[in-house]
Each structure stands twice: as structure tokens, then as C-alpha cells.
Design an enzyme around this catalytic site. Structure first.
Site, PDB file in Angstrom:
ATOM      1  N   GLU A  47       0.834  -1.213   0.000  1.00  0.00           N
ATOM      2  CA  GLU A  47       0.000   0.000   0.000  1.00  0.00           C
ATOM      3  C   GLU A  47       0.860   1.252   0.000  1.00  0.00           C
ATOM      4  O   GLU A  47       1.854   1.330   0.741  1.00  0.00           O
ATOM      5  CB  GLU A  47      -0.891  -0.032   1.247  1.00  0.00           C
ATOM      6  CG  GLU A  47      -2.283   0.455   1.005  1.00  0.00           C
ATOM      7  CD  GLU A  47      -3.055  -0.448   0.051  1.00  0.00           C
ATOM      8  OE1 GLU A  47      -3.144  -0.121  -1.148  1.00  0.00           O
ATOM      9  OE2 GLU A  47      -3.586  -1.470   0.519  1.00  0.00           O
ATOM     10  N   SER A  81     -25.662   8.063 -15.691  1.00  0.00           N
ATOM     11  CA  SER A  81     -25.334   6.987 -14.759  1.00  0.00           C
ATOM     12  C   SER A  81     -26.547   6.702 -13.887  1.00  0.00           C
ATOM     13  O   SER A  81     -27.244   7.640 -13.466  1.00  0.00           O
ATOM     14  CB  SER A  81     -24.159   7.410 -13.873  1.00  0.00           C
ATOM     15  OG  SER A  81     -24.113   6.593 -12.727  1.00  0.00           O
ATOM     16  N   GLY A 141     -17.090   5.189  -3.114  1.00  0.00           N
ATOM     17  CA  GLY A 141     -16.449   5.920  -2.009  1.00  0.00           C
ATOM     18  C   GLY A 141     -15.994   5.010  -0.879  1.00  0.00           C
ATOM     19  O   GLY A 141     -15.821   5.446   0.251  1.00  0.00           O
ATOM     20  N   ALA A 142     -15.802   3.712  -1.190  1.00  0.00           N
ATOM     21  CA  ALA A 142     -15.450   2.750  -0.147  1.00  0.00           C
ATOM     22  C   ALA A 142     -13.989   2.317  -0.246  1.00  0.00           C
ATOM     23  O   ALA A 142     -13.572   1.364   0.391  1.00  0.00           O
ATOM     24  CB  ALA A 142     -16.363   1.521  -0.252  1.00  0.00           C
ATOM     25  N   GLY A 143     -13.212   3.006  -1.081  1.00  0.00           N
ATOM     26  CA  GLY A 143     -11.804   2.632  -1.237  1.00  0.00           C
ATOM     27  C   GLY A 143     -11.647   1.347  -2.031  1.00  0.00           C
ATOM     28  O   GLY A 143     -10.636   0.653  -1.917  1.00  0.00           O
ATOM     29  N   SER A 145     -11.986   1.225  -5.428  1.00  0.00           N
ATOM     30  CA  SER A 145     -11.663   1.617  -6.813  1.00  0.00           C
ATOM     31  C   SER A 145     -12.878   1.720  -7.723  1.00  0.00           C
ATOM     32  O   SER A 145     -12.831   1.272  -8.874  1.00  0.00           O
ATOM     33  CB  SER A 145     -10.651   0.654  -7.430  1.00  0.00           C
ATOM     34  OG  SER A 145      -9.415   0.842  -6.874  1.00  0.00           O
ATOM     35  N   GLU A 183      -7.408  10.130 -14.775  1.00  0.00           N
ATOM     36  CA  GLU A 183      -7.677  10.382 -13.352  1.00  0.00           C
ATOM     37  C   GLU A 183      -6.804  11.522 -12.817  1.00  0.00           C
ATOM     38  O   GLU A 183      -7.265  12.402 -12.098  1.00  0.00           O
ATOM     39  CB  GLU A 183      -7.447   9.092 -12.549  1.00  0.00           C
ATOM     40  CG  GLU A 183      -7.693   9.263 -11.076  1.00  0.00           C
ATOM     41  CD  GLU A 183      -8.236   8.032 -10.382  1.00  0.00           C
ATOM     42  OE1 GLU A 183      -8.771   7.130 -11.053  1.00  0.00           O
ATOM     43  OE2 GLU A 183      -8.126   7.989  -9.151  1.00  0.00           O
ATOM     44  N   ASP A 195      -4.773   0.934  -9.091  1.00  0.00           N
ATOM     45  CA  ASP A 195      -6.184   0.574  -9.271  1.00  0.00           C
ATOM     46  C   ASP A 195      -6.501   0.233 -10.726  1.00  0.00           C
ATOM     47  O   ASP A 195      -7.218  -0.727 -11.012  1.00  0.00           O
ATOM     48  CB  ASP A 195      -7.084   1.733  -8.826  1.00  0.00           C
ATOM     49  CG  ASP A 195      -6.718   2.247  -7.446  1.00  0.00           C
ATOM     50  OD1 ASP A 195      -6.050   1.517  -6.705  1.00  0.00           O
ATOM     51  OD2 ASP A 195      -7.096   3.381  -7.124  1.00  0.00           O
ATOM     52  N   TYR A 247      -4.093  12.521   0.486  1.00  0.00           N
ATOM     53  CA  TYR A 247      -3.354  11.578  -0.362  1.00  0.00           C
ATOM     54  C   TYR A 247      -2.196  12.319  -1.037  1.00  0.00           C
ATOM     55  O   TYR A 247      -1.051  11.853  -1.040  1.00  0.00           O
ATOM     56  CB  TYR A 247      -4.312  10.968  -1.392  1.00  0.00           C
ATOM     57  CG  TYR A 247      -3.680   9.943  -2.303  1.00  0.00           C
ATOM     58  CD1 TYR A 247      -3.716   8.594  -1.990  1.00  0.00           C
ATOM     59  CD2 TYR A 247      -3.060  10.341  -3.481  1.00  0.00           C
ATOM     60  CE1 TYR A 247      -3.144   7.652  -2.841  1.00  0.00           C
ATOM     61  CE2 TYR A 247      -2.481   9.418  -4.329  1.00  0.00           C
ATOM     62  CZ  TYR A 247      -2.523   8.073  -4.004  1.00  0.00           C
ATOM     63  OH  TYR A 247      -1.942   7.144  -4.852  1.00  0.00           O
TER      64      TYR A 247
HETATM   65  C1  GLA Z   1      -5.358   4.593  -3.870  1.00  0.00           C
HETATM   66  C2  GLA Z   1      -4.673   5.038  -5.152  1.00  0.00           C
HETATM   67  C3  GLA Z   1      -3.624   4.037  -5.601  1.00  0.00           C
HETATM   68  C4  GLA Z   1      -2.687   3.651  -4.466  1.00  0.00           C
HETATM   69  C5  GLA Z   1      -3.471   3.314  -3.203  1.00  0.00           C
HETATM   70  C6  GLA Z   1      -2.580   3.096  -2.010  1.00  0.00           C
HETATM   71  O1  GLA Z   1      -6.116   3.443  -4.119  1.00  0.00           O
HETATM   72  O2  GLA Z   1      -5.610   5.201  -6.165  1.00  0.00           O
HETATM   73  O3  GLA Z   1      -2.901   4.552  -6.703  1.00  0.00           O
HETATM   74  O4  GLA Z   1      -1.730   4.662  -4.229  1.00  0.00           O
HETATM   75  O5  GLA Z   1      -4.395   4.343  -2.878  1.00  0.00           O
HETATM   76  O6  GLA Z   1      -1.838   1.941  -2.186  1.00  0.00           O
END
Ligand code: GLA
Length: 413
Positions: A47, A81, A141-143, A145, A183, A195, A247
């Protein structure tokens, strides 16, 4: 569906039907177009290593975003959408990147950004437009992707329509770069590429060992069911955003630390030289902590990949795999400082139940955690997490059981 399983992934035929119905309602009953879909992801380990040139190990989720796409010739994108309330229109000829600050502020940036970036990267020779309908079962929005799933579904569809399909891994790698550019430059999220690579390049039943510097990949079998294991994703429902500055600030810390240490990327620091690097950064303790996370995380990921690559690690080396996951979480919490109360609570609950491994996944600051759970303990873990959240006065988390899914692709009938 068990009580605690919040949302099953749609079957491809169900997702395809939903998005086709939406397209027909929006663009006319006789409108014919192509359907593509792309998965969300969870990262098993590795990560905040991608933008440092390190290693990562994602799997594709069974949850996918569906895109119905019909080509236009006027350079306009019209997109709808099921998760938004109105049709968005973008003129691709008017779209400009704003130094990474985002040219468009709506979700349409993730759609229109893809043909824009494909053209400006030389992958497509014309700035073609398209009518696009989107529907998704990737939690938003849940991480997990959802943004990459949206970009990658659009990418494989427009690539197919323009005669530049994302078939082999090399083509998929190129389209992943296109989606990253969309992005970064159009949506204004300075993310690193993990992602999009996961959504386009993972294989069903496998984890993807990804070298983020060279782009090299290795498919590693990850058959949880054969080992009576399950991977549980806990969406903490704590707000998660990649465009709110946190981030970007971690990314800037890494760039600054690499410059002070005289290396192009933090992945250039071998674990054996970590102590010396930390000495060099003694007057910048917070940068030292960031470097310690990145360098140790790459080492943990390398070991995890080696164990999986040696075969049968899910039975023989389960304790070690799990220990690496817990160590990854501690490093993200203490050194990289991207965890939060909800994510820590999931991981602490997993530890109390002596589960093999658990950690936050994705960018952090909210979002989701994962846990490797013996299949027989899945219900017990779900109940314990829900009880812990209730006791802490937090909203009930959403839980999913996942298997490694298939990559982005056009629909085959
Ligand atoms: C998000 C970003 C990725 C990566 C992760 C952390 O998902 O989109 O590019 O940096 O965080 O690993």
C-alpha cells in the site's frame, strides 16, 4: 444471502441488462451499442508503494461497473449513470487538463477523461465522442476503486469501438496508463496506477504481483476456497476521498524524502540501507516515518509474493502471510498515518479472534479493510465487527465475501 452480506456482485448478464435498459431509456429504444464492464479491486498488500515505484498485490473484485457505449463522430460525450441524476455533456475539444487540479469536477471527468487521455497519449488518433450509460455494483467511495472501474469499463469499450482493443496484457497495460492520465489530469486525483492496473490486468482466481516501476506482472494462483478460507471486505463507511489533499500530501512527502536522499524513487532504497536513510533524515522525523513505511512495505510485499509464488502458501505459510498483513496495517497506521479509528477497529477485532491476517486496503483515511478468515469463522467475524461498531457508536459497516474476479472486458454473448 446471509444477513451480513450487504451486496452480492451482479452477474454479468444482470449488469449488462441493467445498463442496456438505462441506455435505451436515455438514448432511444432502438439505440444499439457495445457493453463492457470492469471490476473494483482490493489490494492484499503493498500500500502506497505504487507511486514510489514499488510492488503491490491486488485482486479484482467480483463487483463491476458496466458501461454501454455508442460511438459519436462530433467529439461530444453524453453520459448518464444510474447512480447520478442527470445526463452530463462534455465537448472533448474544449476539455483541457488543469495542472492536475481537475478540468471537470463531476463524475463525468472519469468518463470523458478516458477518450481525452487516449487521444493525447497517441493511443487513439481521433478525438471521438460517445453516448455512454453507466451502472455499477462497485461500492462507491469505499476505497474499492469505483473510479478505476468506471474509467476501465469506458476504456475497453471505446478501445474496442475504435479498433484498439485491450486484449493482451501489453495493450491492457497501455490502457491502464491512459486511465491513470484521465484520473490525474482530468479528474485531478493524483493517484499512482495500482487501481487501473488491477482492474485491467488481474485474472480470475489469481492475485496480480505488480512491479509498479517496470509495469511487469505475474499472476499468482489465489484459491481461497480450496483452503477453506475466505477474504472478507469490510467497508467501514467512513468517508474516503482521494481528492481532498491528504493523499497528495503523502505523495509529496515521498517526493521530498526521495530528493533529500538523492534517489529518483523510494523503491530505490533497499531494506538494508533503511537505517542509513533514516539517519540522513534525522532532522525530518515525519519524512523518516514515511520512508520507513514505504521501504518495509515493499519488503513485506516481496516476501508475500515469494511465499505465494512458491505454492501452497495458503496452507503452509498462512501464519506468515497473516503476520505480514498485520504488520502492513501497523505501518500504515503509525508511520504513514493513513488509517482511522474505524479501520483500526476492524483489524483489532480480527486480532482478538486470532484470525490469520487483516489490514486496511487502498488509500486509507476511511474506506475498507480486508481480513483473511477461515470460512467457518466468517459469520463470527461479521457479528464481532458489527458489535464492535455498535459499541463504538459507529454506523454499521458493510461486509462482503470476495473471490478474485475477472478483468475489464467487453461483453461476449
Ligand atoms: C489509492 C490510489 C492508488 C494507491 C493506493 C494506495 O487506491 O488510487 O494509486 O496509491 O491508494 O496503495
Amino acid at each position: 444471502m446471509s444477513q451480513w452480506e450487504h451486496l452480492h456482485a451482479w452477474s454479468p448478464s444482470h449488469g449488462g441488462k441493467r445498463v442496456r435498459d438505462l441506455a435505451h431509456q436515455t438514448f432511444g429504444a432502438d439505440a444499439s451499442g457495445l457493453v463492457a464492464s470492469a471490476p473494483g479491486r482490493v489490494n492484499l498488500i503493498g500500500e502506497h508503494t505504487d507511486y514510489n515505484g514499488g510492488l503491490a498485490l491486488p485482486i479484482a473484485l467480483p463487483h463491476r461497473t458496466y458501461a454501454w457505449v455508442r460511438a459519436r463522430t462530433d467529439g461530444r460525450i453524453r453520459c448518464i449513470s444510474a447512480q447520478a441524476d442527470h445526463l452530463e455533456e462534455v465537448d472533448l475539444h474544449q476539455l483541457t487538463a488543469h495542472d492536475g487540479s481537475g478540468a471537470l469536477t463531476s463524475w463525468a471527468a472519469y468518463v470523458a477523461g478516458v477518450p481525452w487521455a487516449a487521444y493525447h497519449s497517441g493511443v487513439l488518433s481521433e478525438l471521438q465522442g460517445a453516448d455512454i450509460a453507466i451502472d455499477s455494483c462497485v461500492p462507491f467511495g469505499a476505497g474499492l476503486s469505483s473510479s478505476a472501474a468506471l474509467e476501465c469499463a469506458v476504456a475497453v469499450a471505446i478501445g474496442q469501438l475504435a479498433g484498439h482493443p485491450a486484449r493482451d496484457d501489453e495493450q491492457r497495460g497501455r490502457w491502464a496508463q491512459v486511465c491513470v492520465r484521465a484520473e490525474n489530469e482530468v479528474a485531478g486525483a493524483p493517484t499512482g496506477g495500482l487501481d487501473q492496473a488491477a482492474s485491467l490486468r488481474c485474472q480470475a482466481g489469481h492475485a496480480l504481483a505488480l512491479d509498479c516501476r517496470s509495469g511487469a506482472t505475474q499472476q499468482l494462483p489465489f484459491d481461497l476456497a480450496a483452503h477453506d478460507l475466505t477474504l472478507m471486505v469490510v467497508d467501514t463507511r467512513a468517508e474516503h476521498s482521494l481528492v481532498d489533499g491528504q493523499y497528495a500530501s503523502r505523495r509529496a512527502d515521498c517526493t521530498q524524502a526521495a530528493a533529500l536522499l538523492g534517489v529518483p524513487l523510494l523503491a530505490d532504497i533497499p531494506i538494508e540501507q533503511l537505517a542509513a536513510a533514516l539517519d540522513d533524515l534525522a532532522s525530518h522525523p515525519h519524512l523518516g516515518a514515511r520512508v520507513r513505511h514505504v521501504v518495509t512495505e515493499i519488503a513485506r510485499t516481496r516476501e508475500f509474493i515469494a511465499l505465494l509464488g512458491a505454492g501452497d502458501a495458503l496452507s503452509r505459510d498462512l501464519d506468515r502471510l497473516g503476520a505480514l498483513m498485520y504488520a502492513s496495517h501497523a505501518s500504515l497506521r503509525d508511520d504513514y498515518q493513513v488509517s482511522c479509528r474505524e479501520l483500526d477497529l476492524v483489524v483489532d477485532t480480527a486480532r482478538e479472534l486470532h484470525l490469520p491476517g487483516a489490514r486496511m486496503t487502498g488509500g486509507g483515511f476511511g474506506g475498507s479493510a480486508i481480513a483473511l478468515v477461515p470460512a467457518v469463522q466468517a459469520g463470527e467475524f461479521a457479528a464481532a465487527v458489527s458489535a464492535a461498531f455498535t459499541a463504538a457508536d459507529l454506523r454499521s459497516p458493510h461486509l462482503y465475501r470476495v473471490e478474485p474476479g475477472a478483468p475489464a472486458d467487453v461483453e461476449t454473448t
